[in-house]
Enzyme design. Sequence first.
Site: not given
Length: 411
Positions: A72, A189-191, A216, A244, A285-286, A297-298, A303
């Site tokens: 990371y 997957r956007f960190d 995330e 959105d 809601w969505w 993992h967090d 961790q």
Amino acid sequence: MGFLGTDHDDGVQQSQIVIRDGREILLQAFNWESHKHDWWRNLERKVPDMAKSGITSAWLPPPTHSFSREGYLPQNLYSLNSSYGSESLLKTLLYKMKQHNIRPMADIVINHRVGTTQGHGGRYNRYDGVPLSWDERAVTSCTGGRGNRSTGDNFHGVPNIDHTQDFVRKDIIGWLKWLRYTVGFQDFRFDFARGYSAKYVKEYVEGAKPIFSVGEYWDSCNYNGTYLEYNQDSHRQRIVNWIDATGQLSTAFDFTTKGILQEAVKGQLWRLRDAQGKPPGVIGWWPSRAVTFLDNHDTGSTQGHWPFPSSHVMEGYAYILTHPGIPSIFYDHFYDWGSSMHDQIAKLIHIRKQQDITSKSSIRIIEAQANLYAAIIGEKLCMKIGSGSWCPTGLEWKLAAHGHQYAVWHK
């Protein structure tokens, strides 16, 4: 490197098809310690089991060179040799996944990047000597660069990337296309998605056309001291706003559901029905854009920042694997906590598929009291969790799965 090429044109269309279809089952295929365990080779051995269990997409740890072993703190984004294994082992894994029809999901860490050389102000905010050799303009002014201010929250201790710069976005899209079409990742997957504006995620998804994306967007739930408030509408609203702003092209992890569910299973199951009678997380809601999960993992692993209570994990899976939303399984629960838990989770996945429960299935909550929660999903499946006893009325319901404090029936 003509590796696992795909036709570019159908991408955005394809992503919309997968989100619309709503039949994904994700697996987070690593934890915080995975870099110590010859990971690409380990996963390759598990691919047949993932496929048999019904996993459609496996989120892999960051595949590129990093300053920290977990991946990371990226530096050279075009080097695929990491502590998880060599480039050739990664390619063997991706090929095996392709053969078994499991989409590999790349962990995209583009909020920050560790510099290689000192520049402006004596900070390590230049990237000389590696591909994407940016200068200080690529780093936000709030983290020691010559760029503009950040369009989101800062990730401290490391140069944050300035996504307002055209040259930065052009390079990032080029890199994402390389991951997608040359390396062979299909999903993203956007960190740390809080770190930069969601409009850039929209641009990156449109540019590289992953089949499926998830962000995330993690901030704190509403607490009164250590007590989790019943109403988490403002929390889920922020996640909905982020989705959105990506042009609805990305899904997001449902941190609201995680936060509520892990309190609810401790004898507060009344939390699982909001004031409108619906599920209280983003799935209320969505649901077509909400990825539900118990731990990652967090929050879990070694961790343990915000862990799901371990004695209630199967109740948690009985909830997310029967409910609307896009369920994600955590590696530890599936592969490290014993064969009984693996088989119980796999059975719930099988029931979900067999009964054709999707991310948008209807839900009627029948009971939500301290020790009992019961709901009917898609009018063809029902479930209960908690120590209270409950079963559906009507001879058409058949018991399909049960375990410690949970049961699932179908027609």
